[in-house]
Design a protein around this motif. Structure first.
Motif, PDB file in Angstrom:
ATOM      1  N   VAL A 155       0.890  -1.024   0.055  1.00  0.00           N
ATOM      2  CA  VAL A 155      -0.235  -0.241  -0.516  1.00  0.00           C
ATOM      3  C   VAL A 155       0.681   1.325  -0.261  1.00  0.00           C
ATOM      4  O   VAL A 155       1.607   1.362   0.995  1.00  0.00           O
ATOM      5  CB  VAL A 155      -1.253  -0.028   0.965  1.00  0.00           C
ATOM      6  CG1 VAL A 155      -2.088   1.294   1.106  1.00  0.00           C
ATOM      7  CG2 VAL A 155      -1.758  -1.182   1.034  1.00  0.00           C
ATOM      8  N   GLU A 156       1.166   2.329  -1.282  1.00  0.00           N
ATOM      9  CA  GLU A 156       2.259   3.124  -1.569  1.00  0.00           C
ATOM     10  C   GLU A 156       1.320   4.276  -2.641  1.00  0.00           C
ATOM     11  O   GLU A 156       0.924   4.344  -2.765  1.00  0.00           O
ATOM     12  CB  GLU A 156       3.471   2.588  -1.633  1.00  0.00           C
ATOM     13  CG  GLU A 156       5.026   3.338  -2.183  1.00  0.00           C
ATOM     14  CD  GLU A 156       5.451   2.320  -2.607  1.00  0.00           C
ATOM     15  OE1 GLU A 156       6.941   3.099  -2.544  1.00  0.00           O
ATOM     16  OE2 GLU A 156       5.767   1.248  -3.305  1.00  0.00           O
ATOM     17  N   ASP A 157       1.955   5.293  -1.724  1.00  0.00           N
ATOM     18  CA  ASP A 157       1.960   6.675  -2.595  1.00  0.00           C
ATOM     19  C   ASP A 157       0.765   6.533  -3.077  1.00  0.00           C
ATOM     20  O   ASP A 157       0.217   7.224  -3.756  1.00  0.00           O
ATOM     21  CB  ASP A 157       2.408   6.617  -4.502  1.00  0.00           C
ATOM     22  CG  ASP A 157       4.168   6.455  -3.545  1.00  0.00           C
ATOM     23  OD1 ASP A 157       4.313   6.811  -2.587  1.00  0.00           O
ATOM     24  OD2 ASP A 157       4.839   5.330  -4.819  1.00  0.00           O
ATOM     25  N   ASN A 158      -0.292   6.512  -1.411  1.00  0.00           N
ATOM     26  CA  ASN A 158      -1.738   6.988  -1.763  1.00  0.00           C
ATOM     27  C   ASN A 158      -2.145   7.917  -1.262  1.00  0.00           C
ATOM     28  O   ASN A 158      -1.210   8.029  -0.005  1.00  0.00           O
ATOM     29  CB  ASN A 158      -2.307   6.099  -1.568  1.00  0.00           C
ATOM     30  CG  ASN A 158      -2.667   5.135  -1.999  1.00  0.00           C
ATOM     31  OD1 ASN A 158      -2.740   3.884  -2.891  1.00  0.00           O
ATOM     32  ND2 ASN A 158      -1.436   3.133  -1.244  1.00  0.00           N
ATOM     33  N   GLU A 159      -3.472   8.315  -1.420  1.00  0.00           N
ATOM     34  CA  GLU A 159      -3.421  10.106  -0.728  1.00  0.00           C
ATOM     35  C   GLU A 159      -5.163   9.719  -0.227  1.00  0.00           C
ATOM     36  O   GLU A 159      -6.041   8.827  -0.692  1.00  0.00           O
ATOM     37  CB  GLU A 159      -4.058  11.375  -1.654  1.00  0.00           C
ATOM     38  CG  GLU A 159      -2.289  10.882  -1.938  1.00  0.00           C
ATOM     39  CD  GLU A 159      -2.491  12.573  -2.956  1.00  0.00           C
ATOM     40  OE1 GLU A 159      -3.527  13.497  -3.174  1.00  0.00           O
ATOM     41  OE2 GLU A 159      -1.896  13.193  -3.560  1.00  0.00           O
ATOM     42  N   GLY A 160      -5.378  10.309   0.983  1.00  0.00           N
ATOM     43  CA  GLY A 160      -6.198   9.804   1.894  1.00  0.00           C
ATOM     44  C   GLY A 160      -7.256  11.140   2.294  1.00  0.00           C
ATOM     45  O   GLY A 160      -6.359  12.415   2.773  1.00  0.00           O
ATOM     46  N   GLU A 161      -8.611  12.289   1.528  1.00  0.00           N
ATOM     47  CA  GLU A 161      -8.985  13.294   2.199  1.00  0.00           C
ATOM     48  C   GLU A 161     -10.358  12.826   3.281  1.00  0.00           C
ATOM     49  O   GLU A 161     -10.724  12.284   2.794  1.00  0.00           O
ATOM     50  CB  GLU A 161      -9.100  13.680   0.580  1.00  0.00           C
ATOM     51  CG  GLU A 161      -8.102  14.070  -0.060  1.00  0.00           C
ATOM     52  CD  GLU A 161      -8.522  14.703  -1.408  1.00  0.00           C
ATOM     53  OE1 GLU A 161      -9.338  14.921  -1.550  1.00  0.00           O
ATOM     54  OE2 GLU A 161      -7.498  14.939  -2.509  1.00  0.00           O
ATOM     55  N   GLU A 162     -10.260  13.195   3.527  1.00  0.00           N
ATOM     56  CA  GLU A 162     -11.731  13.556   4.429  1.00  0.00           C
ATOM     57  C   GLU A 162     -12.031  12.352   5.009  1.00  0.00           C
ATOM     58  O   GLU A 162     -13.349  11.508   4.641  1.00  0.00           O
ATOM     59  CB  GLU A 162     -12.806  14.025   3.893  1.00  0.00           C
ATOM     60  CG  GLU A 162     -11.935  15.869   4.030  1.00  0.00           C
ATOM     61  CD  GLU A 162     -13.355  16.973   3.370  1.00  0.00           C
ATOM     62  OE1 GLU A 162     -14.340  16.702   4.126  1.00  0.00           O
ATOM     63  OE2 GLU A 162     -12.701  17.994   2.661  1.00  0.00           O
ATOM     64  N   LEU A 163     -11.604  11.068   5.503  1.00  0.00           N
ATOM     65  CA  LEU A 163     -11.587  10.398   6.234  1.00  0.00           C
ATOM     66  C   LEU A 163     -11.649  10.224   7.424  1.00  0.00           C
ATOM     67  O   LEU A 163     -11.094  10.650   8.183  1.00  0.00           O
ATOM     68  CB  LEU A 163     -10.202   8.818   5.291  1.00  0.00           C
ATOM     69  CG  LEU A 163      -9.558   9.265   3.975  1.00  0.00           C
ATOM     70  CD1 LEU A 163      -9.038   7.850   3.874  1.00  0.00           C
ATOM     71  CD2 LEU A 163     -11.229   8.713   2.956  1.00  0.00           C
ATOM     72  N   GLN A 164     -12.668   9.020   7.908  1.00  0.00           N
ATOM     73  CA  GLN A 164     -13.116   8.253   9.306  1.00  0.00           C
ATOM     74  C   GLN A 164     -11.947   7.675  10.129  1.00  0.00           C
ATOM     75  O   GLN A 164     -11.325   7.673  11.101  1.00  0.00           O
ATOM     76  CB  GLN A 164     -13.963   7.995   9.633  1.00  0.00           C
ATOM     77  CG  GLN A 164     -13.996   7.667  11.250  1.00  0.00           C
ATOM     78  CD  GLN A 164     -15.476   8.692  11.798  1.00  0.00           C
ATOM     79  OE1 GLN A 164     -15.119   9.767  10.956  1.00  0.00           O
ATOM     80  NE2 GLN A 164     -14.510   8.581  13.212  1.00  0.00           N
ATOM     81  N   ASN A 165     -11.282   6.767   9.077  1.00  0.00           N
ATOM     82  CA  ASN A 165     -10.180   6.073   9.151  1.00  0.00           C
ATOM     83  C   ASN A 165      -9.421   5.432   7.560  1.00  0.00           C
ATOM     84  O   ASN A 165     -10.087   4.807   7.078  1.00  0.00           O
ATOM     85  CB  ASN A 165     -10.985   4.688   9.840  1.00  0.00           C
ATOM     86  CG  ASN A 165      -9.814   3.881  10.215  1.00  0.00           C
ATOM     87  OD1 ASN A 165      -8.937   3.228   9.756  1.00  0.00           O
ATOM     88  ND2 ASN A 165     -10.013   3.114  11.368  1.00  0.00           N
ATOM     89  N   ALA A 166      -8.776   5.896   7.239  1.00  0.00           N
ATOM     90  CA  ALA A 166      -8.072   5.621   6.105  1.00  0.00           C
ATOM     91  C   ALA A 166      -7.121   4.250   6.218  1.00  0.00           C
ATOM     92  O   ALA A 166      -7.293   3.598   4.859  1.00  0.00           O
ATOM     93  CB  ALA A 166      -6.258   6.679   6.259  1.00  0.00           C
ATOM     94  N   PHE A 167      -6.782   3.517   7.479  1.00  0.00           N
ATOM     95  CA  PHE A 167      -6.635   2.796   6.573  1.00  0.00           C
ATOM     96  C   PHE A 167      -6.475   1.410   7.853  1.00  0.00           C
ATOM     97  O   PHE A 167      -6.423   1.400   8.836  1.00  0.00           O
ATOM     98  CB  PHE A 167      -5.080   1.815   6.547  1.00  0.00           C
ATOM     99  CG  PHE A 167      -4.620   2.762   5.464  1.00  0.00           C
ATOM    100  CD1 PHE A 167      -4.784   2.409   4.129  1.00  0.00           C
ATOM    101  CD2 PHE A 167      -3.481   3.910   6.047  1.00  0.00           C
ATOM    102  CE1 PHE A 167      -4.256   3.105   2.759  1.00  0.00           C
ATOM    103  CE2 PHE A 167      -3.005   4.994   3.723  1.00  0.00           C
ATOM    104  CZ  PHE A 167      -3.927   4.568   3.407  1.00  0.00           C
ATOM    105  N   ALA A 168      -6.982   0.091   7.784  1.00  0.00           N
ATOM    106  CA  ALA A 168      -7.607  -0.713   8.588  1.00  0.00           C
ATOM    107  C   ALA A 168      -7.673  -2.149   8.553  1.00  0.00           C
ATOM    108  O   ALA A 168      -7.619  -2.275   7.774  1.00  0.00           O
ATOM    109  CB  ALA A 168      -9.449  -0.589   9.365  1.00  0.00           C
TER     110      ALA A 168
END
Length: 208
Positions: free
Chosen positions: A168-181
């Motif tokens: 899991v690489e070079d991703n972007e997260g915007e306005e998330l409750q939880n990025a990675f579970a």
């Protein structure tokens, strides 16, 4: 002195003259048809099929991918998908790639954007996955790569459960409750993921 031959012995025949030499290759006849110069040829030999002789030879078919579709071969999107009333896309085969080419998979505040279940060596790349309960859900799979994607306005960016050797690489997260579970994840590689306005970066059930 000259050779005297018996009356019953004919004189030797003179050898045939050799054929005139000619260079190998095509005819030098100036009236012959001249082949087209490469610069005069069409750069795309199959202009009706995006460079491929037949539509089914395209290694990244699209065929108007829509919400709920199951992918069985490498697929590159040429348009956004959705908004989907439920789930987005599903992986139905091993050793394939979903390349969104920057296009979005859009949800309606529920469901899963991309589902990978019981698969080996698959890849999700360059997608914007927005408006789902889970952007990507991976279950009971091995060697899944999630790279160069944007997760926006999802509850979970990506959920991984029972996964071995994910990347899991070079991703972007915007306005998330939880990025990675993560739950029961082993030998995972997570790097260079950028999160903005995310409440929880990583939720770890059990991961190595």
């Amino acid at each position: 002195c000259a050779e005297v031959l018996p009356p019953d012995r004919p004189a030797a025949a003179a050898p045939d003259a050799p054929a005139p030499w000619a260079p190998p290759g095509p005819s030098l006849d100036p009236d012959a048809t001249r082949p087209a110069h490469p610069s005069e040829a069409d750069a795309d030999p199959y202009p009706d099929h995006d460079g491929y002789p037949y539509p089914d030879h395209d290694p990244y078919p699209d065929d108007a991918v829509a919400c709920g579709d199951v992918l069985y071969e490498d697929t590159r999107l040429t348009h956004d998908v959705g908004p989907c009333p439920g789930d987005g896309l599903f992986f139905g085969a091993d050793d394939i790639t979903l390349d969104c080419a920057g296009h979005a998979i859009l949800g309606s505040a529920g469901g899963v954007g991309v589902t990978v279940r019981d698969r080996f060596d698959v890849r999700v790349e360059d997608c914007r996955i927005e408006g789902f309960l889970s952007g990507v859900l991976v279950e009971d799979s091995v060697s899944v790569t999630i790279v160069d994607n944007t997760f926006a306005h999802d509850f979970f960016g990506a959920r991984l459960e029972g996964v071995t050797a994910p990347v899991v690489e070079d991703n972007e997260g915007e306005e998330l409750q939880n990025a990675f579970a993560l739950e029961r994840v082993t030998r995972g590689y997570f790097a260079h993921n950028v999160l903005d306005l995310v409440i929880v970066g990583f939720a770890l059930g059990s991961a190595e």
